[in-house]
Design a protein around this motif. Structure first.
Motif, PDB file in Angstrom:
ATOM      1  N   ARG A  21       0.843  -1.214   0.000  1.00  0.00           N
ATOM      2  CA  ARG A  21       0.000   0.000   0.000  1.00  0.00           C
ATOM      3  C   ARG A  21       0.869   1.252   0.000  1.00  0.00           C
ATOM      4  O   ARG A  21       0.600   2.208  -0.722  1.00  0.00           O
ATOM      5  CB  ARG A  21      -0.911   0.007   1.227  1.00  0.00           C
ATOM      6  CG  ARG A  21      -2.053  -0.948   1.133  1.00  0.00           C
ATOM      7  CD  ARG A  21      -2.920  -0.884   2.371  1.00  0.00           C
ATOM      8  NE  ARG A  21      -4.053  -1.777   2.235  1.00  0.00           N
ATOM      9  CZ  ARG A  21      -4.630  -2.379   3.254  1.00  0.00           C
ATOM     10  NH1 ARG A  21      -4.186  -2.205   4.479  1.00  0.00           N
ATOM     11  NH2 ARG A  21      -5.665  -3.168   3.048  1.00  0.00           N
ATOM     12  N   ALA A  22       1.911   1.243   0.824  1.00  0.00           N
ATOM     13  CA  ALA A  22       2.822   2.395   0.870  1.00  0.00           C
ATOM     14  C   ALA A  22       3.524   2.571  -0.475  1.00  0.00           C
ATOM     15  O   ALA A  22       3.702   3.702  -0.951  1.00  0.00           O
ATOM     16  CB  ALA A  22       3.851   2.211   1.986  1.00  0.00           C
ATOM     17  N   GLY A  23       3.901   1.466  -1.093  1.00  0.00           N
ATOM     18  CA  GLY A  23       4.538   1.535  -2.399  1.00  0.00           C
ATOM     19  C   GLY A  23       3.614   2.111  -3.448  1.00  0.00           C
ATOM     20  O   GLY A  23       4.046   2.895  -4.305  1.00  0.00           O
ATOM     21  N   LEU A  24       2.343   1.750  -3.396  1.00  0.00           N
ATOM     22  CA  LEU A  24       1.382   2.298  -4.353  1.00  0.00           C
ATOM     23  C   LEU A  24       1.193   3.792  -4.118  1.00  0.00           C
ATOM     24  O   LEU A  24       1.154   4.568  -5.080  1.00  0.00           O
ATOM     25  CB  LEU A  24       0.043   1.568  -4.255  1.00  0.00           C
ATOM     26  CG  LEU A  24      -1.052   2.068  -5.204  1.00  0.00           C
ATOM     27  CD1 LEU A  24      -0.581   2.032  -6.661  1.00  0.00           C
ATOM     28  CD2 LEU A  24      -2.325   1.268  -5.017  1.00  0.00           C
ATOM     29  N   THR A  25       1.117   4.198  -2.882  1.00  0.00           N
ATOM     30  CA  THR A  25       0.990   5.629  -2.574  1.00  0.00           C
ATOM     31  C   THR A  25       2.182   6.399  -3.134  1.00  0.00           C
ATOM     32  O   THR A  25       2.010   7.451  -3.763  1.00  0.00           O
ATOM     33  CB  THR A  25       0.873   5.848  -1.051  1.00  0.00           C
ATOM     34  OG1 THR A  25      -0.310   5.188  -0.588  1.00  0.00           O
ATOM     35  CG2 THR A  25       0.797   7.316  -0.709  1.00  0.00           C
ATOM     36  N   ALA A  26       3.365   5.876  -2.926  1.00  0.00           N
ATOM     37  CA  ALA A  26       4.577   6.522  -3.439  1.00  0.00           C
ATOM     38  C   ALA A  26       4.576   6.552  -4.963  1.00  0.00           C
ATOM     39  O   ALA A  26       4.950   7.554  -5.584  1.00  0.00           O
ATOM     40  CB  ALA A  26       5.820   5.807  -2.916  1.00  0.00           C
ATOM     41  N   ALA A  27       4.155   5.455  -5.579  1.00  0.00           N
ATOM     42  CA  ALA A  27       4.127   5.394  -7.039  1.00  0.00           C
ATOM     43  C   ALA A  27       3.130   6.390  -7.620  1.00  0.00           C
ATOM     44  O   ALA A  27       3.404   7.033  -8.640  1.00  0.00           O
ATOM     45  CB  ALA A  27       3.789   3.980  -7.495  1.00  0.00           C
ATOM     46  N   LEU A  28       1.991   6.516  -6.977  1.00  0.00           N
ATOM     47  CA  LEU A  28       0.995   7.482  -7.448  1.00  0.00           C
ATOM     48  C   LEU A  28       1.553   8.897  -7.415  1.00  0.00           C
ATOM     49  O   LEU A  28       1.255   9.714  -8.289  1.00  0.00           O
ATOM     50  CB  LEU A  28      -0.287   7.382  -6.618  1.00  0.00           C
ATOM     51  CG  LEU A  28      -1.115   6.118  -6.853  1.00  0.00           C
ATOM     52  CD1 LEU A  28      -2.200   5.989  -5.790  1.00  0.00           C
ATOM     53  CD2 LEU A  28      -1.724   6.120  -8.252  1.00  0.00           C
ATOM     54  N   ALA A  29       2.384   9.192  -6.428  1.00  0.00           N
ATOM     55  CA  ALA A  29       2.985  10.527  -6.314  1.00  0.00           C
ATOM     56  C   ALA A  29       3.964  10.800  -7.454  1.00  0.00           C
ATOM     57  O   ALA A  29       4.155  11.954  -7.841  1.00  0.00           O
ATOM     58  CB  ALA A  29       3.686  10.683  -4.971  1.00  0.00           C
TER      59      ALA A  29
END
Length: 64
Positions: A21-29
């Motif tokens: 989930r944290a990786g997806l948040t970072a990727a979206l940024a």
């Protein structure tokens, strides 16, 4: 990833979901379609593993 017994496995799966989930948040940024696609795949894999073992990934689970 080290784990001991069933409780350790559950915690390891939940940690994988949290990291995904944290990786997806970072990727979206980053706004990079490639990074987002890779991160979504990681999250989908983590959630699939949790579902296979009847582990509740908690609120905010993105269904894949």
């Amino acid at each position: 990833m080290r784990w001991s017994g069933v409780g350790g496995f559950v915690e390891a799966v939940l940690e994988r979901v949290r990291k995904a989930r944290a990786g997806l948040t970072a990727a979206l940024a980053t706004e990079s379609p490639y990074e987002v696609a890779v991160a979504q795949g990681e999250l989908e894999d983590a959630l699939r593993l949790a579902r296979m073992h009847d582990i509740d990934p908690g609120e905010g689970a993105l269904e894949g």
